[in-house]
Design a protein around this motif. Structure first.
Motif, short mmCIF file in Angstrom:
data_model
loop_
_atom_site.label_atom_id
_atom_site.label_comp_id
_atom_site.label_asym_id
_atom_site.label_seq_id
_atom_site.Cartn_x
_atom_site.Cartn_y
_atom_site.Cartn_z
N GLU A 161 -3.30 -2.40 -1.58
CA GLU A 161 -3.31 -1.80 -2.92
C GLU A 161 -4.00 -0.45 -2.86
O GLU A 161 -5.13 -0.39 -2.38
CB GLU A 161 -4.11 -2.68 -3.90
CG GLU A 161 -3.49 -4.01 -4.22
CD GLU A 161 -2.36 -3.94 -5.23
OE1 GLU A 161 -2.07 -2.82 -5.71
OE2 GLU A 161 -1.76 -4.97 -5.50
N PRO A 162 -3.42 0.63 -3.28
CA PRO A 162 -2.10 0.68 -3.89
C PRO A 162 -0.98 1.09 -2.93
O PRO A 162 0.17 0.92 -3.23
CB PRO A 162 -2.28 1.76 -4.96
CG PRO A 162 -3.24 2.74 -4.34
CD PRO A 162 -4.16 1.92 -3.45
N GLU A 163 -1.35 1.65 -1.74
CA GLU A 163 -0.33 2.38 -0.96
C GLU A 163 0.85 1.51 -0.52
O GLU A 163 2.01 1.83 -0.78
CB GLU A 163 -0.96 3.04 0.28
CG GLU A 163 -1.94 4.18 -0.02
CD GLU A 163 -3.37 3.69 -0.14
OE1 GLU A 163 -3.59 2.45 -0.10
OE2 GLU A 163 -4.28 4.53 -0.31
N LEU A 164 0.53 0.38 0.18
CA LEU A 164 1.65 -0.40 0.73
C LEU A 164 2.48 -1.04 -0.39
O LEU A 164 3.71 -1.13 -0.29
CB LEU A 164 1.12 -1.48 1.69
CG LEU A 164 0.44 -0.92 2.95
CD1 LEU A 164 -0.17 -2.04 3.77
CD2 LEU A 164 1.44 -0.14 3.80
N THR A 165 1.79 -1.46 -1.42
CA THR A 165 2.50 -2.04 -2.57
C THR A 165 3.47 -1.02 -3.15
O THR A 165 4.61 -1.34 -3.50
CB THR A 165 1.48 -2.50 -3.63
OG1 THR A 165 0.61 -3.43 -2.99
CG2 THR A 165 2.14 -3.15 -4.83
#
Ligand code: X8Z
Ligand code: ZN
Length: 653
Positions: A157-161
């Motif tokens: 959270e938050p990048e990969l999501t």
């Protein structure tokens, strides 16, 4: 609190539950002493709960090392109280006490949690789970496109999501999917195995066969496994229609016939979510009628000058319009409704009960947006629930079963999400009442709810299998379930060096998951009951219970009894006698127009369902054919009506 750090509470919900097992209980059948103990427990446990919740709130709204330590200290004091209380409870011959409410409270306390473990093992179990959470929370991965200056600091959270939700590049999604699993699974595997041993030991000391049986006991029904399998079997045909439709759209978008054939399971990274559990992020790829997009309520909210406070006031008005309770004074003074700029906070929305019958709060970094307006209603339903059962003894201040809180909150959201409701609160000028808009709406709902069904079903199927059969071949077992029920495949080969279930927080943080499956189904049952009470006419998906005192009374009846009555009875009262168990029919009714539409859309599809070939299973299968077929027959017994095995293929129709 709801939707934050889950406290594992295992309850036997029904006094008439008759599973053949030995309860731990002593010889003291003095009712006066039992009642005296319960009074003292009520005071102590409530004060302890206030103390722990305050420490958790402080940490969640100001994440510092000092606040974390305070919270850990409070939690360990609470664990001590639990242990001491449990020792006292099991002195009573509780099952033979004449007072049903005292008997029920003691029974719930006796069979709860892990207090039966000796202190050092309890500490070890807590340490294992804490370490797994730490590994999970600290996991970071490298970006897809690396350069000399890029840093390997992407977190879930938050990048990969975000990448999983918004990237439309097969390779970039694959990268995020794989690196997240590489960063978590292998480090978690051995700790998870030890956790399984300790959880099982605690369950056995409590008289259960294993920790899975202890978890299932919270629902207090004898044939829980077969009931939930039956419900899933009734819903699986709808899921397979959705799967076939989405597969066909993905095939068109990605144009990858060698990776996604017309009868194949879907590569798990293409569905807009790290676990393929919720598909709403790929709405743009699958929207049936793009010319009939939903009106943009968010921009209308901005145009009308909405603020987070106004959103909360609108939510409160929803509940008072039903004749339910306004928010108490402390709620307005102490809730956190916007992201503070001066400190680090955990932004996940949650609703908090400070266990003193006074202090209730919401924590939400509210943005002015339609989704957030739905979230404020959802969280406020939890507060309504807290307020309604506030006067019950501490043990009963909970949902009727572990899924009820979420189910009631989501049932309310089913009304609030309708275009009709948006119109009634002045956020939509007019309701476009045509077939295509309706199908768009239902498809969006299905990406959220129907797509989620098999994932919500399998997480604990896997966990219970591990609890009962051991920790060998855990990854293969995970992918058997994923491919069989969800129709998904890993996009790259997996082995037992991987531990893909560890990529999901609830698994490594010891949070039961079947409640989400139960809640999915139950919310439609509750929605239907509320709509019937409200006198709604028309299709179920267009019902909005706003301003119906009758629907409010049904909600109040459900919430006021907390966990003091068996959930089957609570449901029977809410549905005016038409249901006393989990029932797939209201969910099927809600999606009926979509189901008919999907059948037409899919008429030229080669297969509704999927074939898992030997090549597919070779991606994850670690053992000989002999033991693999043993495992498949185990699956068959869960879902016999929906599967046919032909040679080495699994054909699902
Ligand atoms: O864990 C949650 C909430 C807290 S109750 C954030 N959910 C499940 C998940 O993320 O897997 C909500 C949907 C299902
Ligand atoms: Zn919730």
């Amino acid at each position: 609190m709801r939707c934050f750090l889950a406290v594992v509470t295992l309850l036997i919900a029904s006094p008439c539950w008759s599973y053949d097992r030995t309860f731990i209980e002593g010889a003291n059948n003095n009712l006066g002493e039992a009642l005296q103990f319960l009074r003292e427990y009520d005071n102590e446990a409530s004060s302890m709960c206030t103390r722990v919740t305050e420490a958790q709130w402080l940490y969640a709204t100001n994440i510092t090392e000092q606040n974390r330590k305070r919270m850990v200290d409070a939690l360990s004091l609470q664990a001590k109280l639990d242990r001491v209380s449990w020792q006292k409870v099991i002195q009573f011959s509780w099952s033979s006490l004449p007072d049903p409410m005292a008997r029920r409270q003691l029974q719930m306390l006796a069979l709860k949690g892990r207090a039966a473990l000796p202190q050092e093992k309890q500490n070890e179990l807590a340490k294992m789970v804490a370490e797994m959470k730490e590994i999970f929370n600290r996991a970071r991965v490298c970006p897809f496109a690396t350069s000399a200056s890029s840093q390997c600091d992407l977190s879930l959270e938050p990048e990969l999501t975000r990448i999983m939700a918004h990237s439309r590049s097969y390779e970039e999604q694959l990268h995020a999917w794989k690196t997240w699993r590489d960063a978590t699974g292998p480090k978690l595997r051995s700790r998870f195995s030890r956790y399984v041993e300790l959880a099982n030991e605690a369950a056995r000391l409590n008289g259960f066969r294993d920790a899975g049986e202890q978890e299932r006991a919270a629902y207090g029904v004898d044939d829980f496994q077969s009931q939930i399998s039956e419900v899933w079997s009734s819903l699986a045909p709808l899921y397979r229609q959705l799967h076939a439709y989405v597969r066909s759209r993905l095939r068109k978008h990605y144009a990858i016939p060698h990776r996604l054939g017309p009868t194949a399971p879907i590569p798990a990274q293409l569905l807009g979510n790290m676990w393929g559990q919720n598909w709403k992020n790929i709405l743009d790829l699958v929207l049936p009628y793009p010319g009939k997009r939903r009106a943009d309520v968010t921009s209308e909210m901005l145009r009308q000058g909405f603020t987070p406070l106004r959103m909360i006031q609108i939510s409160e008005e929803f509940f008072t319009s039903l004749g339910l309770k306004p928010m108490p004074v402390d709620f307005w003074h102490k809730s956190l409704l916007e992201r503070p700029t001066d400190r680090h906070v955990a932004c996940k929305a949650s609703a908090w009960d400070f266990c003193n019958r006074r202090d209730y709060r919401i924590k939400q970094c509210t943005e002015v947006a339609m989704d957030d307006l739905q979230t404020t209603h959802h969280e406020m339903t939890h507060i309504e629930y807290y307020l309604h059962y506030a006067d019950l003894p501490y043990v009963f201040r909970d949902g009727a079963n572990p899924a009820f809180h979420e189910a009631v909150a989501d049932a309310v959201s089913l009304s609030v999400t309708t275009p009709k409701h948006m119109h009634r609160i002045g956020l939509l000028n007019n309701i476009t009442d045509d077939y295509e808009t309706d199908i768009n709406f239902l498809l969006e709902m299905a990406l959220d709810k129907v797509a989620y069904l098999p994932f919500a079903f399998i997480v604990d199927q896997w966990r219970w299998q591990v609890f009962s059969e051991g920790t060998r071949n855990m990854n293969t077992a995970w992918w058997e379930l994923r491919s069989y029920h969800q129709g998904l495949l890993p996009p790259v080969a997996r082995s037992e060096d991987d531990f893909d279930p560890g990529s999901k927080y609830h698994i490594i943080s010891d949070q039961p998951y079947i409640r989400y499956f139960i809640s999915l189904v139950l919310q439609f049952q509750i929605h239907q009951a509320l709509c019937t009470a409200a006198g709604h006419v028309g299709t179920l998906h267009t019902c909005d219970i706003y301003r119906s005192r009758e629907a409010g009374r049904v909600l109040s009846d459900i919430m006021s009894v907390g966990a003091s009555r068996p959930w089957t009875e609570v449901l029977r009262v809410a549905t005016k006698g038409s249901a006393s168990g989990l029932d797939a029919r209201p969910m099927l009714e809600y999606f009926k127009p979509l189901s008919l539409w999907l059948r037409v859309q899919n008429r030229d599809e080669r297969m509704i369902g999927w074939v898992t070939t030997d090549q597919d299973t070779a991606l994850y299968e670690q053992w000989s054919r002999g033991s693999a077929s043993k495992s498949i027959s185990h699956l068959l017994s869960w879902a016999a009506p929906i599967i046919t095995i032909a040679s080495s293929y699994t054909i699902i129709r």
